[in-house]
Design an enzyme around this catalytic site. Structure first.
Site, PDB file in Angstrom:
ATOM      1  N   TYR A 108      41.058  46.535  55.863  1.00 62.48           N
ATOM      2  CA  TYR A 108      41.413  47.941  55.689  1.00 62.48           C
ATOM      3  C   TYR A 108      42.023  48.512  56.965  1.00 62.48           C
ATOM      4  O   TYR A 108      41.582  48.153  58.066  1.00 62.48           O
ATOM      5  CB  TYR A 108      40.183  48.787  55.352  1.00 62.48           C
ATOM      6  CG  TYR A 108      39.672  48.642  53.945  1.00 62.48           C
ATOM      7  CD1 TYR A 108      40.027  49.551  52.959  1.00 62.48           C
ATOM      8  CD2 TYR A 108      38.815  47.605  53.605  1.00 62.48           C
ATOM      9  CE1 TYR A 108      39.543  49.436  51.661  1.00 62.48           C
ATOM     10  CE2 TYR A 108      38.327  47.474  52.311  1.00 62.48           C
ATOM     11  CZ  TYR A 108      38.692  48.397  51.354  1.00 62.48           C
ATOM     12  OH  TYR A 108      38.207  48.276  50.071  1.00 62.48           O
ATOM     13  N   TYR A 147      37.178  40.187  50.858  1.00 60.87           N
ATOM     14  CA  TYR A 147      36.719  40.225  52.252  1.00 60.87           C
ATOM     15  C   TYR A 147      35.200  40.121  52.309  1.00 60.87           C
ATOM     16  O   TYR A 147      34.505  40.495  51.365  1.00 60.87           O
ATOM     17  CB  TYR A 147      37.210  41.500  52.960  1.00 60.87           C
ATOM     18  CG  TYR A 147      36.785  42.794  52.306  1.00 60.87           C
ATOM     19  CD1 TYR A 147      35.575  43.392  52.617  1.00 60.87           C
ATOM     20  CD2 TYR A 147      37.610  43.432  51.390  1.00 60.87           C
ATOM     21  CE1 TYR A 147      35.190  44.576  52.030  1.00 60.87           C
ATOM     22  CE2 TYR A 147      37.241  44.622  50.793  1.00 60.87           C
ATOM     23  CZ  TYR A 147      36.031  45.188  51.115  1.00 60.87           C
ATOM     24  OH  TYR A 147      35.651  46.370  50.518  1.00 60.87           O
ATOM     25  N   ARG A 157      33.251  40.784  48.888  1.00 63.91           N
ATOM     26  CA  ARG A 157      33.687  41.718  47.835  1.00 63.91           C
ATOM     27  C   ARG A 157      34.843  41.090  47.046  1.00 63.91           C
ATOM     28  O   ARG A 157      35.784  40.569  47.631  1.00 63.91           O
ATOM     29  CB  ARG A 157      34.212  43.028  48.442  1.00 63.91           C
ATOM     30  CG  ARG A 157      33.209  44.001  49.055  1.00 63.91           C
ATOM     31  CD  ARG A 157      32.077  44.485  48.173  1.00 63.91           C
ATOM     32  NE  ARG A 157      32.314  44.707  46.762  1.00 63.91           N
ATOM     33  CZ  ARG A 157      32.884  45.787  46.217  1.00 63.91           C
ATOM     34  NH1 ARG A 157      33.300  46.772  46.962  1.00 63.91           N
ATOM     35  NH2 ARG A 157      33.019  45.892  44.910  1.00 63.91           N
ATOM     36  N   HIS A 162      40.142  50.979  45.167  1.00 59.75           N
ATOM     37  CA  HIS A 162      39.330  52.178  44.952  1.00 59.75           C
ATOM     38  C   HIS A 162      40.164  53.253  44.266  1.00 59.75           C
ATOM     39  O   HIS A 162      41.323  53.486  44.644  1.00 59.75           O
ATOM     40  CB  HIS A 162      38.839  52.734  46.291  1.00 59.75           C
ATOM     41  CG  HIS A 162      37.823  51.873  46.978  1.00 59.75           C
ATOM     42  ND1 HIS A 162      36.464  52.032  46.788  1.00 59.75           N
ATOM     43  CD2 HIS A 162      37.957  50.842  47.838  1.00 59.75           C
ATOM     44  CE1 HIS A 162      35.816  51.134  47.516  1.00 59.75           C
ATOM     45  NE2 HIS A 162      36.703  50.399  48.164  1.00 59.75           N
TER      46      HIS A 162
END
Lengths: 242, 194
Positions: A108, A147, A157, A162
């Site tokens: 991210y 990740y 995950r 999202h």
């Protein structure tokens, strides 16, 4: 049905997802719906209109282009599209969808992400759009990578995007995650598995050749159903209350 | 097309630890500033609401996001010139606090006390939770049809209190997810035009 329906949503506390243990409320919710059913009017939570207030930039919906710094983001380009519906099956137009995700390496663009995978200088991983007629939306992005995280030993995950949806009132407010078909990590993920089993498939997008754009990007279809009723979506808020 | 059979709800998932990327970042990229700020502008008494969010161990949460929804100073929801919606997170400021700057809402109906709706999101919450802010210095609370019916031992958890006797606009409102002072959360009604 209500804004919090335990047969559709995860519980506040799901011990396999460790950080839920100290963060989910433990005491009974005060039922505002039952209260207002006995009164004459609806609660502000069901009345205040949030849709139709937002103005977007030209590239907000295109994460393959909205953060370029002289190059193109790395990874597999994808198109994600679908409809937003309310629980009565009415389309919700004018809803704001905000999305965020990891880059193709599973990293991210956020200072708290310390995963040792490369940042992509041409990819931010944030986008948004507003649903049009029939509740339709469309994003262009890069397929996010899986990740690791620290929930348990060797925890990873699944690939996910999202989603935040702001519709006509607080009742239909939704934050969720969209997953990809066939991901072997889904069955190992406590966040995904916190959802009651019959409802889990609703979080998995469908590969769609019709959405796929030839010579450009694979297409995924993901419909979103929010609580409440959008009734008649109004751009003009006057008269939208009663 | 619009009247299909009733579809099942999309389940909720946590916003995770990186929600600021999509929801609250103001300065990351000039092209993608957050659409929703922590300020609400309008006529009326300016107020600020500052607080922290505590987990079940009493630790302040540094990755929570709150959204507030409120009426304008005259209690109207249909004021086109007033966007009664704001968002703040606890990741940026020192001490993991959040601050909203807004105007004090008016009562939406006769006999109601003024209140602000609050939606709580954070890493670790699989489903958001909804509460309200009432104002500790409002006598109307005692007769408010909702506030006066809340369990007496939990009403105080919804009260914003003046931080400073000299400053009538500065309020503190903390949220406790668990424990003796666990904030009272609401189950919401269903239909918009109920």
């Amino acid at each position: 049905m209500s804004g919090i329906d335990s047969s559709q949503h995860p519980p506040f506390i799901f011990p396999a997802y460790q950080s839920s243990v100290l963060r989910g409320p433990t005491r009974p919710l005060f039922d505002l719906g039952a209260f207002h059913a006995a009164q004459s009017g609806a609660a502000l939570e069901a009345r205040a209109s949030l849709a139709g207030r937002f103005r977007l930039g030209e590239l907000d919906h295109d994460m393959t282009r909205n953060a370029r710094q002289g190059g193109e983001p790395l990874g597999e380009r994808i198109v994600v599209s679908g409809r937003v519906l309310d629980e009565r099956g009415n389309s919700v137009s004018g809803a704001l969808i905000e999305i965020w995700q990891a880059n193709s390496s599973g990293r991210y663009a956020h200072k708290a992400d310390d995963h040792d995978a490369p940042i992509d200088p041409n990819f931010l991983g944030a986008g948004r759009c507003i649903t049009g007629p029939e509740g339709r939306y469309r994003f262009y992005t890069i397929k996010p990578g899986a990740y690791p995280w620290k929930n348990h030993h060797n925890a990873w995950r699944p690939q996910h995007i999202h989603f935040s949806v702001i519709g006509s009132s607080i009742v239909c407010r939704l934050a969720t995650q969209m997953y990809f078909p066939g991901d072997p990590l889904l069955d190992l993920d406590p966040i995904f598995k916190a959802v009651p089993a019959p409802a889990r498939d609703r979080l998995i997008a469908h590969f769609d050749l019709g959405v796929t754009q030839p010579d450009f990007a694979l297409g995924y279809h993901f419909d979103i159903v929010v609580a409440g009723s959008s009734a008649t979506p109004q751009d003009d808020h006057r008269g939208g209350d009663q | 097309m619009s009247q299909a059979s009733k579809p099942p709800l999309t389940p909720s998932q946590t916003v995770g630890p990186y929600f600021a990327l999509g929801l609250t970042l103001a300065e990351h990229q000039s092209t993608m500033k957050s659409l929703v700020s922590s300020e609400i502008h309008g006529q009326g008494q300016p107020i600020s609401i500052t607080g922290r969010v505590f987990d079940g161990a009493g630790r302040p949460v540094d990755d929570a996001m709150l959204e507030i929804v409120q009426a304008d100073a005259s209690g109207r929801l249909d004021n086109d010139g007033f966007a009664g919606f704001a968002r703040a997170d606890t990741s940026m400021e020192p001490a993991n606090s959040f601050t909203f700057r807004t105007v004090k809402p008016g009562p939406v109906r006769d006999g109601e006390a003024p209140y602000i709706c609050v939606i709580v999101f954070m890493r670790g919450m699989l489903l958001h939770a909804c509460t309200r802010i009432y104002f500790a210095d409002e006598e109307a609370n005692l007769n408010d049809p909702v506030f006066s019916r809340l369990p007496e031992d939990r009403r105080d958890t919804l009260l914003a209190r003046r931080l400073d006797a000299a400053d009538h606009g500065a309020y503190q409102f903390d949220i406790h997810m668990q424990g003796e002072r666990e904030t009272l959360f609401f189950k919401l009604p269903n239909a918009t035009n109920a």
